[in-house]
Design an enzyme around this catalytic site. Structure first.
Site, PDB file in Angstrom:
ATOM      1  N   LYS A 112       0.834  -1.207   0.000  1.00  0.00           N
ATOM      2  CA  LYS A 112       0.000   0.000   0.000  1.00  0.00           C
ATOM      3  C   LYS A 112       0.871   1.260   0.000  1.00  0.00           C
ATOM      4  O   LYS A 112       0.558   2.241  -0.679  1.00  0.00           O
ATOM      5  CB  LYS A 112      -0.930   0.016   1.227  1.00  0.00           C
ATOM      6  CG  LYS A 112      -2.178  -0.799   1.034  1.00  0.00           C
ATOM      7  CD  LYS A 112      -3.156  -0.070   0.111  1.00  0.00           C
ATOM      8  CE  LYS A 112      -4.360  -0.918  -0.229  1.00  0.00           C
ATOM      9  NZ  LYS A 112      -5.117  -0.384  -1.352  1.00  0.00           N
ATOM     10  N   LYS A 192      -6.649  -9.625 -13.491  1.00  0.00           N
ATOM     11  CA  LYS A 192      -7.862 -10.034 -12.787  1.00  0.00           C
ATOM     12  C   LYS A 192      -8.979  -9.043 -13.113  1.00  0.00           C
ATOM     13  O   LYS A 192      -8.700  -7.845 -13.286  1.00  0.00           O
ATOM     14  CB  LYS A 192      -7.552  -9.984 -11.281  1.00  0.00           C
ATOM     15  CG  LYS A 192      -8.295 -10.976 -10.456  1.00  0.00           C
ATOM     16  CD  LYS A 192      -7.753 -10.936  -9.052  1.00  0.00           C
ATOM     17  CE  LYS A 192      -8.918 -11.099  -8.101  1.00  0.00           C
ATOM     18  NZ  LYS A 192      -8.588 -10.954  -6.721  1.00  0.00           N
ATOM     19  N   LYS A 195     -12.921  -3.323 -11.670  1.00  0.00           N
ATOM     20  CA  LYS A 195     -13.572  -2.110 -12.142  1.00  0.00           C
ATOM     21  C   LYS A 195     -12.524  -1.037 -12.454  1.00  0.00           C
ATOM     22  O   LYS A 195     -12.639  -0.314 -13.440  1.00  0.00           O
ATOM     23  CB  LYS A 195     -14.511  -1.633 -11.037  1.00  0.00           C
ATOM     24  CG  LYS A 195     -15.455  -0.570 -11.433  1.00  0.00           C
ATOM     25  CD  LYS A 195     -16.418  -0.315 -10.289  1.00  0.00           C
ATOM     26  CE  LYS A 195     -17.258   0.902 -10.582  1.00  0.00           C
ATOM     27  NZ  LYS A 195     -18.211   1.157  -9.502  1.00  0.00           N
TER      28      LYS A 195
END
Ligand code: SF4
Length: 323
Positions: A112, A192, A195
């Site tokens: 992250k 994968k 959106k």
């Protein structure tokens, strides 16, 4: 007594095939044998920058898709994380028993930091503690996870163990309910389905939009001409045929290998089968969307049922901690 299952999902808005095959269909099936608690984890979404209006819309859209897919608010508790304020207090308390080094050493935290170097916020470090809180607050004994999520669950288990070791056996150590989570690839056939990569097919897309997206799918790259024999094992359309074209898979495979069928016709067939399978869900969704108060009522009812459990756990936790 049925075992209690907990699962949380970030509010990503309208759901796609990857969400459905990877999680939602499993959520629906688990309702038959377990007491299920399904949570839209909006606090977690705040660890990345969010647009408030978009966040609310995403929750509404996601829950509509969940309900249309068969998640049943009569049998399961469906609610939004922030509607149960006890989780924030519990997060503070569990953060006191979580060594900072455990958190900063986690590969997910490092990833992250790499992804959003300008927004390494305090919440990001505590994300796994909040995840543990989500599960432990409801004393869930089972958490549906795929293999790849086992380390996350193990982290929650460690925090629970540490709390119980320090303050007595108050919390339930959750077990994994291992599920096969198919890796659903996107239209590009490489990444994968997601959106954010815009390589997805929404469950609630129109049949025309679905067809358009399917026709843009990348297939076997070795198949340059219609007469070239194909290799279905490397083709994402074929992977999805296995789910949406039962009974036709062997024929499609043979026809692809012998070049009896071209990719255009093969995709048309897939789009037709997909649209037929999704039609009942889409009808239900349209009817639910026509009841503007419905999602609000489902979530309010879910939150009040969740709060009863959460308040009891928090009482026990505070008492054990001497508060
Ligand atoms: S014919 Fe179908 S399975 Fe074969 S490569 Fe083309 S799209 Fe894929």
């Amino acid at each position: 007594m049925r075992q209690r299952v907990f699962s949380g999902a970030r509010p990503t808005g309208r759901q796609h095939l990857g969400n459905y095959l990877g999680a939602i269909q499993n959520y629906v099936a688990l309702q038959d044998a377990y007491d299920c608690i399904y949570c839209v984890v909006d606090y977690h979404a705040l660890t990345t920058m969010v647009n408030p209006r978009e966040l609310r819309g995403n929750i509404q859209d996601m829950v509509l898709d969940w309900l249309a897919a068969g998640m049943d608010p009569q049998r399961s508790i469906i609610f939004v994380q922030s509607h149960v304020p006890q989780v924030a207090e519990f997060h503070l308390l569990l953060s006191m028993v979580t060594p900072l080094g455990w958190l900063t050493r986690l590969p997910t935290f490092k990833e992250k930091v790499r992804q959003q170097p300008d927004n390494v916020n305090y919440g990001l470090v505590g994300y796994p503690v909040l995840m543990a809180c989500d599960i432990a607050l409801y004393k869930a004994s089972l958490v549906p996870v795929g293999d790849d999520q086992l380390p996350h669950l193990e982290f929650s288990r460690e925090i629970v163990r540490r709390f119980n070791h320090l303050f007595g056996p108050v919390l339930v150590e959750p077990e994994a309910k291992l599920t096969t989570v198919p890796r659903v690839m996107g239209l590009d056939g490489v990444n994968k389905m997601s959106k954010s990569l815009n390589n997805h097919i929404e469950l609630a897309a129109t049949p025309e939009e679905t067809r358009r997206r399917v026709m843009s799918m990348v297939t076997d790259p070795a198949r340059q001409y219609r007469t070239d024999p194909g290799h279905p094992e490397v083709c994402n359309v074929f992977s999805l045929h296995k789910v949406y074209s039962p009974g036709q898979v062997a024929q499609i495979e043979a026809d692809c290998r012998s070049a009896a069928i071209g990719c255009v016709d093969c995709k048309k067939l897939f789009a037709a089968n997909l649209n037929r399978t999704l039609a009942p869900l889409r009808e239900r969704r349209a009817s639910l969307a026509g009841q503007p108060e419905l999602v609000r009522q489902v979530l309010a009812d879910g939150a009040s049922r969740a709060q009863v459990i959460a308040a009891q756990t928090l009482r026990e936790v505070k008492e054990a901690m001497g508060l």
